[in-house]
Write a protein that holds these residues in place. Structure first.
Motif, mmCIF file in Angstrom:
data_model
loop_
_atom_site.group_PDB
_atom_site.id
_atom_site.type_symbol
_atom_site.label_atom_id
_atom_site.label_comp_id
_atom_site.label_asym_id
_atom_site.label_seq_id
_atom_site.Cartn_x
_atom_site.Cartn_y
_atom_site.Cartn_z
ATOM 1 N N VAL A 162 0.844 -1.189 0.000
ATOM 2 C CA VAL A 162 0.000 0.000 0.000
ATOM 3 C C VAL A 162 0.887 1.249 0.000
ATOM 4 O O VAL A 162 1.938 1.288 0.638
ATOM 5 C CB VAL A 162 -0.927 0.009 1.232
ATOM 6 N N SER A 163 0.452 2.286 -0.701
ATOM 7 C CA SER A 163 1.240 3.514 -0.804
ATOM 8 C C SER A 163 1.204 4.317 0.498
ATOM 9 O O SER A 163 0.178 4.370 1.182
ATOM 10 C CB SER A 163 0.701 4.389 -1.938
ATOM 11 N N ASP A 164 2.347 4.949 0.830
ATOM 12 C CA ASP A 164 2.388 5.886 1.951
ATOM 13 C C ASP A 164 2.651 7.309 1.467
ATOM 14 O O ASP A 164 3.052 8.181 2.236
ATOM 15 C CB ASP A 164 3.434 5.469 2.990
ATOM 16 N N SER A 165 2.406 7.573 0.194
ATOM 17 C CA SER A 165 2.615 8.908 -0.361
ATOM 18 C C SER A 165 1.451 9.829 0.017
ATOM 19 O O SER A 165 0.370 9.370 0.410
ATOM 20 C CB SER A 165 2.745 8.841 -1.879
ATOM 21 N N VAL A 166 1.684 11.138 -0.087
ATOM 22 C CA VAL A 166 0.659 12.135 0.236
ATOM 23 C C VAL A 166 0.598 13.178 -0.871
ATOM 24 O O VAL A 166 1.537 13.327 -1.655
ATOM 25 C CB VAL A 166 0.939 12.818 1.593
ATOM 26 N N LYS A 167 -0.499 13.921 -0.906
ATOM 27 C CA LYS A 167 -0.712 14.928 -1.945
ATOM 28 C C LYS A 167 -0.387 16.353 -1.500
ATOM 29 O O LYS A 167 -0.331 17.264 -2.329
ATOM 30 C CB LYS A 167 -2.160 14.871 -2.439
ATOM 31 N N ALA A 168 -0.184 16.568 -0.211
ATOM 32 C CA ALA A 168 0.120 17.915 0.290
ATOM 33 C C ALA A 168 0.789 17.798 1.649
ATOM 34 O O ALA A 168 0.497 16.880 2.422
ATOM 35 C CB ALA A 168 -1.154 18.753 0.402
ATOM 36 N N VAL A 169 1.695 18.750 1.933
ATOM 37 C CA VAL A 169 2.457 18.745 3.186
ATOM 38 C C VAL A 169 2.380 20.123 3.832
ATOM 39 O O VAL A 169 2.678 21.138 3.193
ATOM 40 C CB VAL A 169 3.942 18.398 2.929
ATOM 41 N N VAL A 170 1.986 20.157 5.108
ATOM 42 C CA VAL A 170 2.057 21.387 5.902
ATOM 43 C C VAL A 170 3.049 21.154 7.029
ATOM 44 O O VAL A 170 2.895 20.228 7.833
ATOM 45 C CB VAL A 170 0.686 21.786 6.484
ATOM 46 N N ASP A 171 4.086 21.994 7.080
ATOM 47 C CA ASP A 171 5.113 21.909 8.111
ATOM 48 C C ASP A 171 5.117 23.203 8.899
ATOM 49 O O ASP A 171 5.342 24.282 8.334
ATOM 50 C CB ASP A 171 6.489 21.678 7.465
#
Length: 285
Positions: A162-171
């Motif tokens: 299963v993928s652990d990628s994301v479409k947006a990141v807020v840091d």
């Protein structure tokens, strides 16, 4: 005696603005400390067929100095996202103080993302619309998740397919150079036991330093970086240099500096949440 006039208002058939807390969800059989809390909109939480009302997901990683996150301050604030139709997952990771040295914190959060995608129908998650939001050490984690999607080095055995990628990141105010060679760093320093022996430490610090692993031409999700200019725990140059590096690498990145803001505390405001909300909505909705 004249009876007061009765007031009528409409009901709420869409269950708008209502959310449910689901606690102590174990996302791994490896360790009972690997658990999460979800805030789920009522329309999804109580739906007979969750496939008809899947919600976008925000994975939140609370700052903890890479130890054990405490969500009590931020959980009430992030309920606003659930009222707007997101599912929010507050993910605990294991602490280096308990012997889980780097990059365990990153592997754990990625394991949680894969668990949520695997079980998307159980919770009503849209597996194609996933973003991550982190503060302080959780901000580092969010950056790393965004920059190392599906990287085999950081996958555990559970749900590897299963993928652990994301479409947006807020840091928000995350350390970006854990070697402290390019940034002044501030007062925050994770303990030496996080990185093992002196022989191991340099490589392990570099491996989890977003500023040092950014690659030109690599495909990254969009990033939003926020930092207070009076932060002495993690100095703002962590974010400024990260912004410049990501721009050089061709990434979609924007930065917001909060005037007079320290680490946490009055950094937070409705305006900060509105900016994050607009960014997440643009990139995962």
């Amino acid at each position: 005696m004249i009876a007061p006039e009765l007031r009528h208002i409409k009901n709420n058939p869409g269950l708008d603005g209502l959310s449910k807390l689901i606690q102590n969800i174990r996302y791994s059989e490896e360790d009972p400390a690997m658990k999460m809390t979800l805030i789920v909109p009522w329309r999804t939480a109580f739906a007979a067929d969750k496939s008809k009302c899947l919600c976008p997901l925000i994975v939140f990683v609370q700052g903890s100095g890479y130890t054990t996150p405490d969500f009590n301050n931020e959980l009430p604030q992030f309920s606003r996202f659930a009222r707007e139709g997101y599912i929010v997952a507050f993910v605990c990771h294991r602490s280096y103080l308990n012997g889980f040295k780097s990059p365990t914190f990153l592997r754990d959060v990625k394991c949680a993302i894969r668990f949520l995608r695997k079980n998307y129908l159980t919770y009503g998650i849209d597996p194609e619309r996933v973003g991550i939001f982190g503060t302080s050490s959780g901000g580092t984690t969010a950056l790393l998740v965004g920059m190392t999607g599906d990287d085999e080095r950081f996958k555990t055995d559970e749900n590897r397919e299963v993928s652990d990628s994301v479409k947006a990141v807020v840091d928000c105010f995350g350390p970006t150079d854990l070697t402290y060679t390019l940034v002044t760093g501030g007062t925050f320093r994770p303990g030496n036991q996080m990185f093992g022996t002196e022989e191991e430490a340099d490589g392990l610090r570099r491996e989890v330093s977003p500023l040092l692993i950014a690659e030109k031409g690599k495909k990254y999700p969009p990033f939003l970086l926020l930092h207070g200019d009076s932060d002495t725990g993690v100095t703002p140059d962590n974010t400024v240099l990260m912004y410049e590096k990501l721009k050089q690498c061709g990434a979609d990145v924007q930065t917001v500096i909060v005037d007079g803001a320290p680490h946490e505390g009055n950094f937070w405001s409705d305006e900060v949440f509105d900016i994050a909300d607009a960014f997440i909505g643009k990139n995962i909705l």
